[in-house]
Structures are given as structure tokens and as C-alpha cells.
Enzyme design. Structure first.
Site, PDB file in Angstrom:
ATOM      1  N   TYR A 153      66.839 -39.824 -16.848  1.00  0.00           N
ATOM      2  CA  TYR A 153      66.405 -41.029 -16.125  1.00  0.00           C
ATOM      3  C   TYR A 153      65.304 -41.790 -16.845  1.00  0.00           C
ATOM      4  O   TYR A 153      64.825 -42.794 -16.341  1.00  0.00           O
ATOM      5  CB  TYR A 153      65.967 -40.684 -14.692  1.00  0.00           C
ATOM      6  CG  TYR A 153      65.052 -39.475 -14.573  1.00  0.00           C
ATOM      7  CD1 TYR A 153      63.738 -39.527 -14.984  1.00  0.00           C
ATOM      8  CD2 TYR A 153      65.524 -38.278 -14.047  1.00  0.00           C
ATOM      9  CE1 TYR A 153      62.905 -38.424 -14.885  1.00  0.00           C
ATOM     10  CE2 TYR A 153      64.710 -37.160 -13.943  1.00  0.00           C
ATOM     11  CZ  TYR A 153      63.401 -37.242 -14.365  1.00  0.00           C
ATOM     12  OH  TYR A 153      62.585 -36.139 -14.285  1.00  0.00           O
ATOM     13  N   ARG A 176      49.217 -45.127 -19.085  1.00  0.00           N
ATOM     14  CA  ARG A 176      50.336 -44.715 -19.937  1.00  0.00           C
ATOM     15  C   ARG A 176      51.326 -45.872 -20.050  1.00  0.00           C
ATOM     16  O   ARG A 176      51.733 -46.452 -19.040  1.00  0.00           O
ATOM     17  CB  ARG A 176      51.006 -43.509 -19.277  1.00  0.00           C
ATOM     18  CG  ARG A 176      51.538 -42.488 -20.215  1.00  0.00           C
ATOM     19  CD  ARG A 176      52.075 -41.283 -19.454  1.00  0.00           C
ATOM     20  NE  ARG A 176      53.107 -41.639 -18.485  1.00  0.00           N
ATOM     21  CZ  ARG A 176      54.171 -40.874 -18.206  1.00  0.00           C
ATOM     22  NH1 ARG A 176      54.332 -39.711 -18.813  1.00  0.00           N
ATOM     23  NH2 ARG A 176      55.059 -41.252 -17.318  1.00  0.00           N
TER      24      ARG A 176
HETATM   25  C1  LIG Z   1      58.585 -33.072 -20.042  1.00  0.00           C
HETATM   26  C2  LIG Z   1      59.148 -33.119 -18.658  1.00  0.00           C
HETATM   27  N1  LIG Z   1      59.848 -32.073 -18.185  1.00  0.00           N
HETATM   28  C3  LIG Z   1      60.366 -32.103 -16.926  1.00  0.00           C
HETATM   29  C4  LIG Z   1      60.214 -33.208 -16.125  1.00  0.00           C
HETATM   30  C5  LIG Z   1      60.722 -33.325 -14.717  1.00  0.00           C
HETATM   31  O1  LIG Z   1      61.670 -32.456 -14.335  1.00  0.00           O
HETATM   32  P1  LIG Z   1      62.657 -32.857 -13.134  1.00  0.00           P
HETATM   33  O2  LIG Z   1      63.660 -33.788 -13.731  1.00  0.00           O
HETATM   34  O3  LIG Z   1      63.210 -31.571 -12.697  1.00  0.00           O
HETATM   35  O4  LIG Z   1      61.853 -33.539 -12.087  1.00  0.00           O
HETATM   36  C6  LIG Z   1      59.509 -34.318 -16.594  1.00  0.00           C
HETATM   37  C7  LIG Z   1      59.352 -35.516 -15.729  1.00  0.00           C
HETATM   38  O5  LIG Z   1      58.726 -36.481 -16.008  1.00  0.00           O
HETATM   39  C8  LIG Z   1      58.952 -34.258 -17.881  1.00  0.00           C
HETATM   40  O6  LIG Z   1      58.252 -35.294 -18.348  1.00  0.00           O
END
Ligand SMILES: Cc1ncc(COP(=O)(O)O)c(C=O)c1O
Length: 400
Positions: free
Chosen positions: A221, A369
Site C-alpha cells: 500500500y 517525514r
Molecule cells: C517496515 C514496516 N513493516 C511493517 C509495516 C506494517 O505492517 P502491516 O502491513 O501489517 O500493518 C510497516 C507499516 O508502515 C512498515 O513500515
């Protein structure tokens, strides 16, 4: 027109990716610098979703699992993402959230690493969900978590290391970590490398196959513009696919899902990363969104991303009064992702005012950011964002 405004005009005119902006539903009143959180809507997606809902679901109903290709969507869309992250077909499956895929990847990697390796190294600055889930996975599998600065992981890997879970680009600072070197060092110690690509997929070349990455996960996303909550993905290197032992062996990853066997037998290939019934509406919105990448080389996206972030930093230095913000994103191209983070004591007051004035970034503790999405952000946007930021910090009323 100032020198920087003229420079922005020249850079936009020479930009080979400039034409892609028209593929997105964006208005010129807003500078959208939050594509590293939620990518913009590709303009053709609503019509595709109207067809998915009206015809595929509304008219074909259950037949669409087969006739509209719903059942095979997780692998098919994985193959669409694959070239963007340097993977061959058959190595990526789409589904579930990033968080769930972190769990699958960490447990599967720990199982592949085998007995005697009881440490899981985790990027100490990780996005929180990765750390929370790795900690729970470690408790379940009898491993110990070792939090480390990603730069220290290569030297720390040893014969007790099962795997390291590392973010390719840090979500706060925008720092790009050394994927090839860290992966090679982990392999030299007999351990596996699991990379979180949330902030790199669609922004820069990743080279999963070329660098021998073991497992990777990422969301869709952000730079892939799949829509709010669009499904994530898991990459499994070909050499590990037959040993990928999912901790969530749902029926859709079974070798014969419609045989309804009481016992589990894993399917071959990346399909093993599937769990339950795919989230078809989100998945097909993502599939349509990926059309914007047709004919786009990720190297050209990277070149523009670096030029944009360089130019934004130059404009910030020129416009913003000394000492009001401090860039914490590395200057060195080899260490920079596709965002610029500015430490700012007044960040909680500044960001809402920026958004009110049409410059949309986001807020993390103590930080402003700004994400630069090369397919739809231009150099005039970068100049305007820095100019409006300077106005907000100087307390100049909007429009002056
Ligand atoms: C590095 C990273 N990992 C994981 C996620 C989020 O995980 P999920 O898609 O399960 O909400 C994000 C969300 O911004 C992220 O930046």
C-alpha cells in the site's frame, strides 16, 4: 521566479518519468508526499473495481473463483511484483498483512536454520510490528532475540544465529541498509536473511535473487499503490521452497485444497505461503494498480528518487531558517531510501499546518517525514514543499 523555482521547472521538463503522474488521481492543489505511507490511487482502479464488484461478484458470483481467476490471484499478483524486487516468477505469493507475513517468515526461517541455532537477530530500529512479532515467534520456537543496529549485524552473526530480520529502509530515518553485504555475512555464518521491503519495494532496486536473500516480506500500500490495507507478500528463495514449513498451514496452501483431507500436505512452491481465503477485492485492486509499472524500469525510478530527495534537501537548506529542522536522512546516495525525515522540535504543530496549506507529509515522534514517489511527485512539488515548510516555521501566514 526564484533560482530554485527555475531549476525545478528545468528538472521537471527533463524528467523522463513526468508523464506517469497523469495515471494517478491527484490534484495540483496538493503536494502529496505521503506515498511512503499510503500510495495515491491509480486513476483506472475505480473502473476495474466496478467491474470486479458488478460483474465478477454480482453476476458470476461463485464462478469467479475459477472463471475470473480469483483462486490463482495470490501467485499471479506475486509474479507481477517479482520483477520490481528482482525475483523470478514463482517466488512471491500475495496475501495477509505484512505483520502476518513477518510471523510466517521468521518461524519458517528458524525451522530451516535447524537445531543448535538459538538466536534471532532483529534490527533494533525496526518498525515496531516486526519486533513484536519476532519476539513472540522467538518465544514459541525457543529462540532468543538479539536486538542490534543493522550495521552491526554482519559482525554479530555467528554459529548460534538462526536468522536476522532486517528492514531494507528504516521507516523513520529513511536510511537504506546494506542488503547485499548483510545477506552475505549472514550466509557466511550459516544463518538466513529475512528482509522487510515495505519502504523499498517500488522505490529502488532490491535484487532479491541476485543477492541470494532467503526470505522477504513487504506491504503493497506504499510505493506499490495497492490501496489502504492491500495485501502484503512473502518471497521464498527457490532453494528454500521445499523446506518452507509454514507456521500457518491453512487449507489454501494444501497440495490438494479441495480434497479436504484431514491431514496437512504442503503444496509445492510459493503457494506454501498462502493461509486462508484470499481478500479478493483488495487483491484485485492491487493487481490493477500494478498496471502503472508497465514499461517502467525500477532503475529510472531510483535515479529520479535520488534527484528529488537531493533537490528537496537543497531547497530546505536554502529556505528554512538555520536550526529549525535537522535532516536525519543520510546524504550518501548509497544509504538513502526514498524519503526525507527532518527532526523538528515543533513537528506536532508544523505537520497539521503543512497539510492545511496543501503539503501532505506525515508525523513520527519528533519528526517530519516526506516520502518521494517518483511516478507522481515532481521537482516543483519538492520546491513548493520546502518553501511552504519555511513559511510555516517562520510563522508567515498562508498565501504570502
Ligand atoms: C517496515 C514496516 N513493516 C511493517 C509495516 C506494517 O505492517 P502491516 O502491513 O501489517 O500493518 C510497516 C507499516 O508502515 C512498515 O513500515
Amino acid at each position: 521566479m526564484s533560482d530554485l523555482q527555475q531549476e525545478a521547472k528545468r528538472l521537471d521538463a527533463a524528467d523522463p518519468l513526468a508523464g506517469h503522474r497523469a495515471k494517478f488521481a491527484l490534484d495540483d492543489a496538493t503536494v502529496y508526499l505521503d506515498g511512503n505511507s499510503l500510495g495515491a490511487l491509480p486513476a483506472h482502479v475505480p473502473a476495474r473495481m466496478a467491474d470486479v464488484i458488478g460483474r465478477e461478484w454480482g453476476e458470476l458470483r461463485i464462478r469467479s473463483w475459477d472463471e475470473s481467476g480469483w483462486w490463482t490471484a495470490p501467485e499471479r499478483i506475486g509474479d507481477r511484483i517479482a520483477p520490481l524486487v528482482g525475483a523470478a516468477a514463482g517466488r512471491i505469493v500475495v496475501g495477509d498483512s505484512t505483520s502476518v507475513n513477518v510471523f510466517k517468515a521468521v518461524v519458517a526461517a528458524a525451522r530451516i536454520a535447524g537445531e543448535g541455532r538459538d538466536e534471532i537477530l532483529v534490527d533494533a530500529s525496526t518498525f515496531p510490528t516486526d519486533g513484536y512479532i519476532a519476539e513472540s515467534a522467538a518465544r514459541m520456537t525457543g529462540h532468543r532475540i538479539v536486538p542490534l543496529d543493522p550495521a552491526d549485524i554482519p559482525a554479530a552473526a555467528n554459529d548460534r544465529t538462526a536468522l536476522a530480520l532486517v528492514n531494507h529502509v528504516d521507516y523513520r530515518t529513511g536510511r537504506l541498509h546494506d542488503l547485499p553485504g548483510t545477506t552475505a555475512a549472514l550466509h557466511a555464518a550459516g544463518a538466513l536473511a529475512v528482509w522487510d521491503l515495505c519502504h523499498s519495494a517500488g522505490a529502488l532496486p532490491v535484487g532479491l535473487d541476485a543477492h541470494g536473500v532467503d526470505l522477504a516480506i513487504g506491504c503493497t500500500y506504499k510505493y506499490l499503490n495497492g490501496g489502504p490495507g492491500s495485501p502484503a507478500y512473502v518471497y521464498v528463495a527457490e532453494r528454500h521452497q521445499s523446506r518452507f514449513d509454514s507456521p500457518l498451514p491453512g487449507w489454501t496452501s494444501h497440495a490438494d485444497p479441495f480434497g479436504m483431507e484431514p491431514g496437512y500436505r504442503a503444496a509445492d512452491g510459493a503457494v506454501r505461503g498462502r493461509v486462508g481465503t484470499p481478500d479478493i477485492l483488495s487483491m484485485l485492486a492491487l493487481e490493477a494498480a500494478l498496471d502503472v509499472w508497465d514499461g517502467v524500469a525500477i532503475e529510472s525510478v531510483r535515479a529520479k528518487s535520488l534527484a528529488l530527495t537531493d533537490f528537496f534537501l537543497e531547497c530546505v537548506r536554502a529556505y528554512v531558517p538555520e536550526g529549525r529542522v535537522t535532516p536525519i536522512t543520510p546524504e550518501a546516495h548509497g544509504e538513502r531510501g526514498s524519503q526525507v525525515a527532518l527532526a523538528c522540535a515543533d513537528a506536532p504543530a508544523v505537520m497539521p499546518e503543512l497539510i492545511r496549506r496543501g503539503v501532505v507529509g506525515d508525523l513520527r515522534p519528533g519528526l517530519l517525514r516526506f516520502g518521494f514517489t517518483p511516478l507522481y511527485v515532481g521537482f516543483a512539488d519538492a520546491e513548493r514543499a520546502a518553501r511552504v515548510l519555511a513559511d510555516v516555521l517562520a510563522g508567515t501566514p498562508a498565501g504570502e
